[in-house]
Structures are given as structure tokens and as C-alpha cells.
Design a protein around this motif. Sequence first.
Motif, PDB file in Angstrom:
ATOM      1  N   ALA A   1     117.262  46.183  21.019  1.00 44.57           N
ATOM      2  CA  ALA A   1     118.864  46.306  21.604  1.00 44.57           C
ATOM      3  C   ALA A   1     119.169  44.759  22.232  1.00 44.57           C
ATOM      4  O   ALA A   1     118.390  44.122  22.775  1.00 44.57           O
ATOM      5  CB  ALA A   1     118.651  47.315  22.345  1.00 44.57           C
ATOM      6  N   ASP A   2     119.983  44.184  21.573  1.00 47.39           N
ATOM      7  CA  ASP A   2     120.115  43.080  21.934  1.00 47.39           C
ATOM      8  C   ASP A   2     120.975  42.722  23.288  1.00 47.39           C
ATOM      9  O   ASP A   2     121.881  42.421  23.355  1.00 47.39           O
ATOM     10  CB  ASP A   2     120.405  42.291  20.896  1.00 47.39           C
ATOM     11  CG  ASP A   2     120.506  40.618  21.293  1.00 47.39           C
ATOM     12  OD1 ASP A   2     120.058  40.296  21.811  1.00 47.39           O
ATOM     13  OD2 ASP A   2     122.138  39.746  20.388  1.00 47.39           O
ATOM     14  N   THR A   3     120.110  42.724  24.477  1.00 47.72           N
ATOM     15  CA  THR A   3     120.379  41.923  25.543  1.00 47.72           C
ATOM     16  C   THR A   3     119.703  41.534  26.598  1.00 47.72           C
ATOM     17  O   THR A   3     118.956  42.275  26.719  1.00 47.72           O
ATOM     18  CB  THR A   3     121.170  43.790  26.179  1.00 47.72           C
ATOM     19  OG1 THR A   3     121.948  44.197  25.844  1.00 47.72           O
ATOM     20  CG2 THR A   3     122.280  43.269  27.824  1.00 47.72           C
ATOM     21  N   ASP A   4     120.132  39.949  26.474  1.00 42.85           N
ATOM     22  CA  ASP A   4     118.603  39.232  26.639  1.00 42.85           C
ATOM     23  C   ASP A   4     118.099  40.334  27.935  1.00 42.85           C
ATOM     24  O   ASP A   4     118.754  40.495  28.860  1.00 42.85           O
ATOM     25  CB  ASP A   4     118.741  38.011  27.514  1.00 42.85           C
ATOM     26  CG  ASP A   4     119.247  37.665  25.515  1.00 42.85           C
ATOM     27  OD1 ASP A   4     118.885  38.183  24.776  1.00 42.85           O
ATOM     28  OD2 ASP A   4     119.333  36.495  25.859  1.00 42.85           O
ATOM     29  N   LEU A   5     117.096  40.406  28.580  1.00 46.07           N
ATOM     30  CA  LEU A   5     116.076  40.374  29.707  1.00 46.07           C
ATOM     31  C   LEU A   5     116.073  39.271  30.357  1.00 46.07           C
ATOM     32  O   LEU A   5     115.087  38.395  30.243  1.00 46.07           O
ATOM     33  CB  LEU A   5     115.332  41.260  29.845  1.00 46.07           C
ATOM     34  CG  LEU A   5     114.231  41.408  31.134  1.00 46.07           C
ATOM     35  CD1 LEU A   5     115.465  42.299  31.309  1.00 46.07           C
ATOM     36  CD2 LEU A   5     113.124  42.512  30.320  1.00 46.07           C
ATOM     37  N   VAL A   6     116.539  38.847  31.810  1.00 52.70           N
ATOM     38  CA  VAL A   6     115.761  37.738  32.291  1.00 52.70           C
ATOM     39  C   VAL A   6     115.293  38.145  33.724  1.00 52.70           C
ATOM     40  O   VAL A   6     115.865  38.629  34.736  1.00 52.70           O
ATOM     41  CB  VAL A   6     117.170  36.625  33.398  1.00 52.70           C
ATOM     42  CG1 VAL A   6     116.792  36.362  33.926  1.00 52.70           C
ATOM     43  CG2 VAL A   6     118.082  36.591  32.329  1.00 52.70           C
ATOM     44  N   LEU A   7     113.570  37.403  34.173  1.00 52.37           N
ATOM     45  CA  LEU A   7     113.239  37.763  34.921  1.00 52.37           C
ATOM     46  C   LEU A   7     113.199  36.382  35.821  1.00 52.37           C
ATOM     47  O   LEU A   7     113.063  35.883  35.589  1.00 52.37           O
ATOM     48  CB  LEU A   7     111.719  38.254  34.127  1.00 52.37           C
ATOM     49  CG  LEU A   7     111.349  39.350  33.319  1.00 52.37           C
ATOM     50  CD1 LEU A   7     110.400  38.909  31.917  1.00 52.37           C
ATOM     51  CD2 LEU A   7     111.770  40.506  33.504  1.00 52.37           C
ATOM     52  N   THR A   8     113.276  37.317  37.514  1.00 54.41           N
ATOM     53  CA  THR A   8     113.366  36.320  38.146  1.00 54.41           C
ATOM     54  C   THR A   8     111.889  36.646  39.185  1.00 54.41           C
ATOM     55  O   THR A   8     112.111  37.736  39.657  1.00 54.41           O
ATOM     56  CB  THR A   8     114.402  36.112  39.322  1.00 54.41           C
ATOM     57  OG1 THR A   8     115.508  35.608  38.149  1.00 54.41           O
ATOM     58  CG2 THR A   8     114.784  35.206  39.680  1.00 54.41           C
ATOM     59  N   LEU A   9     111.805  35.107  39.913  1.00 53.81           N
ATOM     60  CA  LEU A   9     110.392  35.572  40.647  1.00 53.81           C
ATOM     61  C   LEU A   9     110.406  35.504  41.947  1.00 53.81           C
ATOM     62  O   LEU A   9     111.956  34.642  42.380  1.00 53.81           O
ATOM     63  CB  LEU A   9     109.540  34.246  40.364  1.00 53.81           C
ATOM     64  CG  LEU A   9     107.659  34.348  40.604  1.00 53.81           C
ATOM     65  CD1 LEU A   9     107.792  35.755  40.404  1.00 53.81           C
ATOM     66  CD2 LEU A   9     107.496  33.694  40.932  1.00 53.81           C
ATOM     67  N   TYR A  10     110.570  36.406  43.137  1.00 57.16           N
ATOM     68  CA  TYR A  10     111.227  36.310  44.428  1.00 57.16           C
ATOM     69  C   TYR A  10     109.664  36.513  44.991  1.00 57.16           C
ATOM     70  O   TYR A  10     108.399  37.162  44.792  1.00 57.16           O
ATOM     71  CB  TYR A  10     111.668  37.935  44.402  1.00 57.16           C
ATOM     72  CG  TYR A  10     113.678  37.673  43.825  1.00 57.16           C
ATOM     73  CD1 TYR A  10     114.058  37.133  45.243  1.00 57.16           C
ATOM     74  CD2 TYR A  10     113.731  37.277  43.284  1.00 57.16           C
ATOM     75  CE1 TYR A  10     115.621  37.013  44.643  1.00 57.16           C
ATOM     76  CE2 TYR A  10     114.997  37.731  42.478  1.00 57.16           C
ATOM     77  CZ  TYR A  10     115.916  36.857  43.869  1.00 57.16           C
ATOM     78  OH  TYR A  10     117.612  36.855  43.732  1.00 57.16           O
TER      79      TYR A  10
ATOM     80  N   ALA B   1     111.836  39.446  39.837  1.00 60.68           N
ATOM     81  CA  ALA B   1     113.251  40.955  39.657  1.00 60.68           C
ATOM     82  C   ALA B   1     114.258  40.565  38.579  1.00 60.68           C
ATOM     83  O   ALA B   1     113.728  40.413  37.409  1.00 60.68           O
ATOM     84  CB  ALA B   1     114.571  40.442  40.513  1.00 60.68           C
ATOM     85  N   ASP B   2     114.864  41.718  38.297  1.00 59.20           N
ATOM     86  CA  ASP B   2     115.408  40.831  36.573  1.00 59.20           C
ATOM     87  C   ASP B   2     116.554  41.505  36.221  1.00 59.20           C
ATOM     88  O   ASP B   2     117.680  42.171  37.589  1.00 59.20           O
ATOM     89  CB  ASP B   2     114.965  42.022  35.810  1.00 59.20           C
ATOM     90  CG  ASP B   2     115.715  43.849  35.801  1.00 59.20           C
ATOM     91  OD1 ASP B   2     116.308  44.246  34.948  1.00 59.20           O
ATOM     92  OD2 ASP B   2     114.718  44.111  36.529  1.00 59.20           O
ATOM     93  N   SER B   3     117.720  41.010  35.237  1.00 57.16           N
ATOM     94  CA  SER B   3     119.268  41.440  35.231  1.00 57.16           C
ATOM     95  C   SER B   3     118.946  41.175  33.533  1.00 57.16           C
ATOM     96  O   SER B   3     118.243  40.661  32.635  1.00 57.16           O
ATOM     97  CB  SER B   3     119.919  39.936  35.661  1.00 57.16           C
ATOM     98  OG  SER B   3     119.588  39.323  35.244  1.00 57.16           O
ATOM     99  N   GLY B   4     120.512  42.170  32.919  1.00 56.91           N
ATOM    100  CA  GLY B   4     120.155  42.184  31.661  1.00 56.91           C
ATOM    101  C   GLY B   4     120.098  43.367  31.073  1.00 56.91           C
ATOM    102  O   GLY B   4     118.813  44.424  31.527  1.00 56.91           O
ATOM    103  N   GLY B   5     119.172  43.166  29.992  1.00 55.40           N
ATOM    104  CA  GLY B   5     117.841  44.174  29.492  1.00 55.40           C
ATOM    105  C   GLY B   5     118.859  45.482  29.027  1.00 55.40           C
ATOM    106  O   GLY B   5     119.994  45.098  28.726  1.00 55.40           O
TER     107      GLY B   5
END
Length: 136
Positions: free
Chosen positions: A25-34, A106-110
Amino acid sequence: AVACDVVDMSDFLKGWFVVIHSGAADTDLVLTLYEATDVTAGTNAAVTKTCRIWHDTDMGTSSDTLVETTADYDYTIDTGNYPNSMVVMEIDPAILSAGYSCVYLADSGGNASNYCTILFMGVPRNMSASLPSAIA
């Protein structure tokens, strides 16, 4: 959303988040370090110092090689081009701000149809018969 435990780096010399993603499923997953002051992450902030990152954008099919990419504090899994990916982020406690001993992704998208697993591996400051807990 991808739930990632908050890891207390106090007992570790170094650690790695290993992210395994699969699904088309094409929804990019952005992973950010907190970073956080404790494992409840009540006080947290985005990490602003970079860490080493390796990736395998064709994991599980024709590749088993992790390639180092540009050091950063976030990473985007391009699910349209690379649905089966492995990402490794190296955590040196030195990148954390004063008063912050914990770290998490933390994440956004996916996409809910895709699968993502996040593991933490660390090198403890003191080796013993039992390894220290990273999330307690």
C-alpha cells in the motif's frame, strides 16, 4: 500508526533501532527520532543531531545487504518504490540533549494494510548474566 516503546539509554553504550517494513500500500512511512526525559515520554523533543542509518530497500527478495545512507534523525520508507525495506538507525547516547536519557521513533504516514516491526538492540554498559531492561 507505528507504536514504538521508549528506550532508556542510561544502561547502554550504544543501540540500534531495526525497522522491518513490508506491504505494497503506497503511503510513505516517515520515522523520526525523538528524545525524552523518561520512558513515559511526558517531556520529549525531536532529536536534532544526526545518527548513522543503513537500509536495505529490497529486503527479503533479492537482497540481504544493508547500505549506509546519509546520517540523519529521520528516515522515509518509500512504500511505492521499496515496499519491503529494512532500516537500521544507530543510537549513540551522545546525540541526546542534557537531561534526556531516553529515545524512541515517532512516525507519520504509513498504511494500515502494511506491516512494520521495530526492534531495539543495545550494547549494555555492564555485561552480566541478565541484560538490563531498555523500556522499564
